[in-house]
Design an enzyme around this catalytic site. Structure first.
Site, PDB file in Angstrom:
ATOM      1  N   CYS A 284       0.488  -1.273   0.087  1.00 21.52           N
ATOM      2  CA  CYS A 284       0.756   0.270   0.258  1.00 21.52           C
ATOM      3  C   CYS A 284       0.799   1.291   0.144  1.00 21.52           C
ATOM      4  O   CYS A 284       0.188   2.380  -1.080  1.00 21.52           O
ATOM      5  CB  CYS A 284      -0.663   0.005   0.766  1.00 21.52           C
ATOM      6  SG  CYS A 284      -0.091  -0.128   2.853  1.00 21.52           S
ATOM      7  N   HIS A 348      -2.570   1.349   6.614  1.00 20.13           N
ATOM      8  CA  HIS A 348      -3.258   1.075   5.857  1.00 20.13           C
ATOM      9  C   HIS A 348      -2.761   2.602   4.643  1.00 20.13           C
ATOM     10  O   HIS A 348      -2.860   3.976   5.391  1.00 20.13           O
ATOM     11  CB  HIS A 348      -4.464   0.586   4.952  1.00 20.13           C
ATOM     12  CG  HIS A 348      -4.760   1.024   3.228  1.00 20.13           C
ATOM     13  ND1 HIS A 348      -4.111  -0.200   3.232  1.00 20.13           N
ATOM     14  CD2 HIS A 348      -5.813   1.585   2.567  1.00 20.13           C
ATOM     15  CE1 HIS A 348      -4.632   0.355   1.530  1.00 20.13           C
ATOM     16  NE2 HIS A 348      -5.956   1.020   1.441  1.00 20.13           N
ATOM     17  N   ASP A 371      -7.110   5.707  -3.601  1.00 24.00           N
ATOM     18  CA  ASP A 371      -6.200   4.829  -2.805  1.00 24.00           C
ATOM     19  C   ASP A 371      -6.173   3.391  -4.158  1.00 24.00           C
ATOM     20  O   ASP A 371      -7.332   3.113  -5.074  1.00 24.00           O
ATOM     21  CB  ASP A 371      -7.817   3.630  -2.293  1.00 24.00           C
ATOM     22  CG  ASP A 371      -6.584   3.011  -1.094  1.00 24.00           C
ATOM     23  OD1 ASP A 371      -5.460   2.550  -1.884  1.00 24.00           O
ATOM     24  OD2 ASP A 371      -7.507   1.895  -0.332  1.00 24.00           O
ATOM     25  N   ASN A 411     -13.435   5.106  10.282  1.00 23.59           N
ATOM     26  CA  ASN A 411     -14.838   5.304  11.211  1.00 23.59           C
ATOM     27  C   ASN A 411     -15.735   4.005  11.563  1.00 23.59           C
ATOM     28  O   ASN A 411     -17.097   4.035  12.378  1.00 23.59           O
ATOM     29  CB  ASN A 411     -15.720   6.408  10.966  1.00 23.59           C
ATOM     30  CG  ASN A 411     -16.017   7.015  12.174  1.00 23.59           C
ATOM     31  OD1 ASN A 411     -15.641   6.390  13.632  1.00 23.59           O
ATOM     32  ND2 ASN A 411     -17.104   7.974  12.481  1.00 23.59           N
ATOM     33  N   ASP A 413     -17.219   1.102  13.118  1.00 26.60           N
ATOM     34  CA  ASP A 413     -17.429   0.384  14.705  1.00 26.60           C
ATOM     35  C   ASP A 413     -16.813  -1.459  14.120  1.00 26.60           C
ATOM     36  O   ASP A 413     -17.080  -2.007  13.565  1.00 26.60           O
ATOM     37  CB  ASP A 413     -19.334  -0.224  15.164  1.00 26.60           C
ATOM     38  CG  ASP A 413     -19.163   1.774  15.698  1.00 26.60           C
ATOM     39  OD1 ASP A 413     -18.282   2.181  15.586  1.00 26.60           O
ATOM     40  OD2 ASP A 413     -20.362   1.428  16.335  1.00 26.60           O
ATOM     41  N   GLU A 468     -13.650  11.076  18.096  1.00 26.09           N
ATOM     42  CA  GLU A 468     -14.690  10.626  19.165  1.00 26.09           C
ATOM     43  C   GLU A 468     -14.552  10.641  20.067  1.00 26.09           C
ATOM     44  O   GLU A 468     -14.802  11.608  20.709  1.00 26.09           O
ATOM     45  CB  GLU A 468     -13.201   9.428  18.745  1.00 26.09           C
ATOM     46  CG  GLU A 468     -12.848   8.436  17.756  1.00 26.09           C
ATOM     47  CD  GLU A 468     -13.286   7.782  16.600  1.00 26.09           C
ATOM     48  OE1 GLU A 468     -14.834   7.499  16.929  1.00 26.09           O
ATOM     49  OE2 GLU A 468     -13.455   7.007  15.691  1.00 26.09           O
ATOM     50  N   GLU A 473     -20.139  12.265  16.079  1.00 24.36           N
ATOM     51  CA  GLU A 473     -19.474  11.339  15.301  1.00 24.36           C
ATOM     52  C   GLU A 473     -20.379  10.159  14.920  1.00 24.36           C
ATOM     53  O   GLU A 473     -20.301   9.484  13.928  1.00 24.36           O
ATOM     54  CB  GLU A 473     -18.229  11.212  16.084  1.00 24.36           C
ATOM     55  CG  GLU A 473     -17.440   9.824  15.605  1.00 24.36           C
ATOM     56  CD  GLU A 473     -17.722   8.387  16.058  1.00 24.36           C
ATOM     57  OE1 GLU A 473     -17.924   7.673  15.404  1.00 24.36           O
ATOM     58  OE2 GLU A 473     -18.392   7.952  17.160  1.00 24.36           O
TER      59      GLU A 473
END
Length: 710
Positions: A284, A348, A371, A411, A413, A468, A473
């Protein structure tokens, strides 16, 4: 035909125009044997034409300049520019069209000023000059200019879609050839030196080869949105054989160059141009380094971005789902997604590129994420972006391109599920971590370079997501969930009820290679009754993508905790247990699971850290003379109790020397080795030298130093 003007030569004032267009750093401009004009759109350039049979007379002679792009130039597709000469000055010309004015006329010459539209396609153009008589327009003489003309994006001009209002930043995001890429686990990430080398002679020709192989229509090559998306597709070679780099995370790089051995992009671009084949191998951060080289060379402002603790959401659920069996052992496959599984990468790396977004509502321009690392298909190709950072931050997953995937990356979970025959899904949710993903998002700070530390590190986490723990958020994530049918199903599942035991896996930031370390789980019994605990801790060596490599150590135990008690469960791992099991970059993952027999409460967590290797020592004189060979020294101490074989140092500095390798004899266990190298600086001032070391047994050893040239 004899009365038509015959063009003897067209002179493009290559160096003079390059200074005005900020392209004078390109080697192709400064090559004394074959100079290549490199211009930026949205600006004017000077051109002189000399005839061998007279001078231009307005009203008598007719001269047309044709600027052609691609195999079938067409003015309607903006791939053909037509400039007709006249003594009359062109005023308030439509910015979408080419135009020219005569600056001066001589007996056999005419000097012109040509304006390039700010939306002109980017790439290699060809110039034709047609001459005829006004009285006989059908009798035309054609002159084909041999030199190719490169036209690039222009972030200095406000009408170009890549315009950056704070022009000072372009010294970093367009003109800077040396940078850093942050790699490593959260808590131990370091800035790895990278030489972009966007002005090297091989870079623009290699980029043109890449673009032609992409099949992007020539008429679309002026749109930075489409060009950036194409770059994210073509820097990797997953979809076809036309891309620049072959990705490989296997650890076996015997058929090419190990990713950790590269010092920068130039050697990659040169090999791609020479062989016309994808170059082995990239990962990467290598992809991202090459993308910045490509973008800066083309004139698109670009920076490298590192996301520490990065999510790879394979099923668009906006969650990273980990599954465990009844015994608390992690499952190797996702039972709800047989085609792939979610993963968490230690880090990454991707890129931000700067541009306006006329395809999106106002406010979504500026930095866009792309990316080039092949992960998930996007419209049938391995490509990603450009995704507006503002859209990512707001959870606006309905906007192009791949915003949903990027929201997950920074972001998502982390949800943990344990096999449960009593649950309708067969698995019950045992844990939810809202703070683990996207712990820190970094890039290099403009105008600063610190070869020995992190003073040049810039935290841009707030550009990608709200702080956060705040309501903002959660709202942005739930906004993204509302736009994904898959995510709605996962986030609709209720969290486990509050239980009466607390668990915490102690974070390890880093361990110096050769040191012992401890995995520690703290357990608190908050109930008024004794609890029977079943616990397990496992340590694996892992690739930075999160994939397991080898089991290092495992400990299991059952014990009883009295009411209100606090216990620490520990597992100590010595160097002899882990040294021969480490894989590249020295990443280790700890898994911990605990089950309470009486309440069926289950907890699971994991932690990543990095085993740190010694840097390369680079010893140089305080000052080095210009254009004179000077000896420097490279060295480091082998930290392993193993002989290092097939040892090579790689060194590179844009104005110091081209990328080359120095072979070294086998290095004995714990041996301190030193090797001499010669450099001959080609430019004075402060320069940067980057070095890497690679052997069969140890790699990812790096170092850099500032060198003062007088």
């Amino acid at each position: 035909m004899s009365d038509c003007l015959v063009v003897e030569i067209a002179y493009l004032y290559i160096k003079e125009n390059a200074v005005q267009h900020k392209t004078d750093m390109f080697d192709m401009v400064n090559n004394e044997e074959i100079q290549t004009p490199i211009l930026r759109r949205g600006m004017k350039f000077t051109l002189a034409i000399r005839f061998n049979n007279g001078g231009f007379r307005d009203g008598v002679d007719k001269i047309r300049l044709l600027f052609n792009f691609g195999p079938t130039p067409n003015p309607l597709k903006a791939t053909k520019g037509i400039v007709i000469l006249s003594d009359s000055k062109v005023q308030n010309q439509d910015e979408k069209l080419w135009y020219g004015n005569i600056l001066a006329k001589g007996e056999d010459t005419v000097t012109l000023e040509i304006a390039i539209p700010p939306s002109a396609p980017v790439g290699v153009w060809k110039l034709q000059i047609e001459t005829s008589k006004v009285s006989a327009p059908d009798r035309v003489k054609v002159y084909d200019h041999e030199e190719e003309i490169y036209i690039l994006f222009n972030p200095w001009v406000c009408h170009d879609l890549v315009y950056m209002p704070d022009k000072r930043l372009l010294d970093e995001y367009i003109l800077q050839e040396v940078g850093k890429i942050w790699v490593g686990a959260y808590g131990s990430a370091k800035g790895r030196e990278w030489i972009f080398g966007q002005f090297n002679a091989c870079v623009l020709p290699a980029i043109m080869l890449m673009i032609d192989r992409s099949n992007l229509p020539h008429s679309s090559r002026g749109d930075p949105v489409k060009v950036a998306r194409m770059i994210s597709k073509m820097v990797n070679s997953n979809d076809d054989d036309g891309g620049i780099l072959i990705g490989d995370w296997s650890g076996d790089y015997s058929e090419g160059t190990a990713p950790s051995a590269w010092t920068g992009s130039v050697a990659i671009m040169q090999e791609y141009l020479d062989t016309q084949e994808p170059v082995p191998y990239g990962q990467c951060w290598v992809f991202a380094g090459v993308v910045t080289t490509v973008c800066r060379a083309l004139g698109i402002p670009s920076r490298v971005v590192s996301n520490l603790v990065s999510a790879h959401d394979a099923n668009s659920s906006l969650s990273i789902d980990k599954y465990y069996d009844k015994e608390g052992e992690p499952l190797e496959e996702d039972p709800n997604n047989p085609n792939g599984e979610d993963s968490i990468w230690n880090y990454h790396v991707w890129n931000d590129v700067w541009m306006a977004r006329p395809d999106l509502p106002i406010g979504y321009g500026g930095w866009q994420a792309i990316d080039a690392t092949p992960q998930e298909l996007s419209t049938n190709f391995y490509q990603c972006g450009p995704a507006s950072l503002e859209a990512i931050k707001q959870g606006a997953v309905c906007y192009n391109y791949d915003v949903e995937f990027m929201v997950s990356s920074v972001n998502a979970d982390v949800l943990r599920w344990k096999e449960d025959p009593h649950h309708v899904l067969g698995y019950s949710k045992i844990y939810c971590n809202k703070y683990h993903i996207g712990r820190l998002i970094l890039t290099k700070k403009p105008f600063v370079y610190d070869p020995n530390g992190d003073r040049d590190r810039e935290d841009i986490t707030s550009l990608y997501k709200q702080k956060e723990g705040t309501e903002a958020e959660r709202l942005s994530l739930y906004n993204a969930v509302r736009g994904s049918e898959m995510a709605k199903k996962f986030f609709a599942m209720p969290d486990s009820e509050l239980e009466d035991m607390e668990f915490e896996l102690k974070d390890l930031d880093k361990v110096m290679i050769g040191e012992s370390f401890q995995a520690v789980v703290t357990i608190k019994n908050k109930s008024k009754q004794a609890r029977t605990i079943g616990a397990a801790i496992t340590a694996y060596s892992v690739y930075y993508t999160g994939l397991k490599a080898q089991l290092i150590e495992k400990a299991k135990g059952d014990f009883v905790m009295q009411p209100g008690a606090v216990e620490n469960m520990k597992m100590t791992i010595t160097p002899t247990k882990y040294l021969d099991k480490l894989v590249e970059y020295g990443m280790v993952k700890l898994y911990a699971t605990v089950t309470v027999n009486e309440t069926r409460q289950t907890w699971a967590d994991e932690d990543d850290f990095q085993v740190i290797k010694p840097p390369i020592r680079i010893q140089v004189p305080a000052e080095i003379p210009l254009n004179k060979n000077t000896t420097i020294s490279l060295g480091f101490k082998n930290p392993l109790n193993t002989v290092l074989t097939k040892c090579r140092f790689f060194i590179h500095g844009p104005a110091l020397l081209k990328n080359y390798a120095l072979a070294c004899h086998d290095i004995q266990p714990q041996q301190d080795v030193s090797i001499a190298a010669g450099i001959s600086p080609r430019a004075d001032g402060e320069q940067i030298l980057v070095a890497t070391f690679h052997s069969n047994e140890l790699h990812d050893i790096t170092g850099s130093v500032k060198i003062h040239v007088y």
